[in-house]
Motif scaffolding. Structure first.
Motif, PDB file in Angstrom:
ATOM      1  N   LEU A  31       0.810  -1.217   0.000  1.00 24.37           N
ATOM      2  CA  LEU A  31       0.000   0.000   0.000  1.00 24.37           C
ATOM      3  C   LEU A  31       0.843   1.265   0.000  1.00 24.37           C
ATOM      4  N   ARG A  60      -8.355  -1.274   9.014  1.00 30.33           N
ATOM      5  CA  ARG A  60      -9.327  -0.192   8.821  1.00 30.33           C
ATOM      6  C   ARG A  60      -9.924   0.228  10.161  1.00 30.33           C
ATOM      7  N   VAL A  65      -5.764   2.051   7.470  1.00 34.09           N
ATOM      8  CA  VAL A  65      -6.167   2.097   6.064  1.00 34.09           C
ATOM      9  C   VAL A  65      -7.608   2.582   5.981  1.00 34.09           C
ATOM     10  N   TYR A  72      -8.187  -0.066  -1.187  1.00 35.16           N
ATOM     11  CA  TYR A  72      -7.711   0.405   0.111  1.00 35.16           C
ATOM     12  C   TYR A  72      -6.463   1.262  -0.059  1.00 35.16           C
ATOM     13  N   ARG A  73      -6.343   2.277   0.789  1.00 37.32           N
ATOM     14  CA  ARG A  73      -5.129   3.093   0.809  1.00 37.32           C
ATOM     15  C   ARG A  73      -4.748   3.368   2.253  1.00 37.32           C
ATOM     16  N   LEU A  74      -3.488   3.723   2.447  1.00 44.62           N
ATOM     17  CA  LEU A  74      -3.003   4.065   3.775  1.00 44.62           C
ATOM     18  C   LEU A  74      -3.522   5.435   4.198  1.00 44.62           C
TER      19      LEU A  74
END
Length: 371
Positions: A31, A60, A65, A72-74
């Protein structure tokens, strides 16, 4: 007892274990490159699809995330965590195996090669074994021997150079994980991209700090916690891009009392601060040689006050404005040393305010210091 006055606390081994499992490490590494859909993450990390989804769900829930339409992203906290994990893992890998940067294997393998042991070391039994090998469990002692972490002379055990380096780096990484996890909301709601690397590198020294919300309910209350730190200071060093009359007055009182006060401020603040707090109020800094003002030559993206007994550290909001309400406040020796290192970083890249005004006058023809 305020949160920032609590004593040293132990790191939760379960907390460290979560972030150092191979699946989590692989996903965090992936990520760092940008947002990824779950199916793609499963492919590029080599994790099973059934393994990837629970990890992403857990990350999450912890604010590491976020899920968006492309995957999904950081989060900001996630980027900070992933970056520090990889930096700690890389440095430890190089120390253990003597591998310079050009010969490092792919980053996931570097991370997995050492991070799984961080989770192990966070267990109380392993911590105690490194602190006192003679009292270690036989299985742990055997592992330490086979790994080259201890040596034996006449029946007495001691850590080898490799063992000491191993313990140092693992402790640093564990404290980093615990600090970012503990203050996740603080890091997520503020801009961290401009924070000097020297501060990020050792962010784990703030593990025992507390988050103080210093929002006055009325004009009389003021910034109670912050003013308390100033008034009890034997010496005070600070970095700031803003000023308030009550804060300036409290700092001046310490200078008049003979305390060493050194402040690094921004060029934008220098003129207004000198006019409002020095000239108009008839204050004479020359009469107090332990009071020194410096003007930074680099962008200031933090608010910092460090004294002989406390640290107050703040950040800018994502829009660039400074957050005067939320600070991390610590009273441990580690927090104070961390603050002093950050202060020196800014001081080394600043000039005395007299030189700043003199240079500005020579360059622009504007007025210099007025007494």
């Amino acid at each position: 007892m305020y949160a920032h006055e609590r004593s040293e606390s132990r790191i939760d081994p379960d907390q460290i274990g979560l972030y150092t499992t191979p699946a989590v490490v692989r996903i965090l590494v992936a990520l760092v490159r940008g947002a990824q859909p779950p199916a793609h993450l499963a492919v590029i990390t080599g994790c099973r699809r059934g393994e990837t989804e629970p990890v992403l769900c857990d990350l999450r829930q912890r604010g590491i995330v976020v899920q968006e339409w492309e995957g999904y992203r950081l989060t900001r906290s996630g980027e900070l965590l992933a970056g520090r994990l990889l930096a700690c893992a890389t440095r430890l890998f190089q120390t253990l195996y003597g591998r310079p940067n050009p010969s490092l294997p792919p980053m996931p393998l570097v991370a997995e090669g050492v991070l799984d042991d961080i989770g192990r070391l966070a267990l109380p039994a392993y911590i105690e074994a490194f602190e006192c090998p003679e009292r270690a469990d036989p299985e742990i002692l055997a592992w330490m021997r086979s790994s080259g972490h201890i040596s034996e002379t006449d029946g007495a055990f001691s850590l080898t150079g490799k063992g000491r380096a191993y313990l140092t780096f693992l402790d640093r990484c564990s404290r980093t994980i615990a600090t970012i996890d503990r203050f996740n909301e603080f890091f997520e709601s503020h801009a961290t991209s401009g924070v000097p690397e020297i501060a990020i590198k050792e962010i784990g020294d703030l593990f025992n700090a507390g988050l103080v919300v210093d929002q006055p309910v009325n004009a009389e209350q003021g910034f109670a916690y912050y003013l308390e730190i100033i008034r009890e200071a034997g010496w005070l060093h600070g970095v700031s891009n803003y000023s308030l009359p009550q804060i300036a007055a409290a700092i001046w009182e310490r200078a008049v009392a003979g305390a060493e006060v050194e402040l690094v401020i921004t060029p934008e603040l220098a003129g207004a601060l000198w006019e409002e707090e020095i000239v108009k109020k008839g204050r004479d800094p020359a009469a107090f040689p332990t009071f020194r003002l410096y003007v930074s030559t680099v962008p200031v993206t933090v608010g910092l006050t460090v004294t002989d007994s406390a640290l107050s550290f703040g950040l800018c909001n994502p829009d660039g404005t400074y957050d005067t309400v939320h600070d991390l406040v610590g009273r441990t020796e580690g927090a104070v040393r961390w603050g002093e290192r950050l202060f020196r970083h800014y001081k080394e890249q600043a000039v005395p305010i007299e030189d700043f005004f003199r240079n500005r006058e020579n360059t622009t023809g504007s007025a210099g210091i007025q007494q």
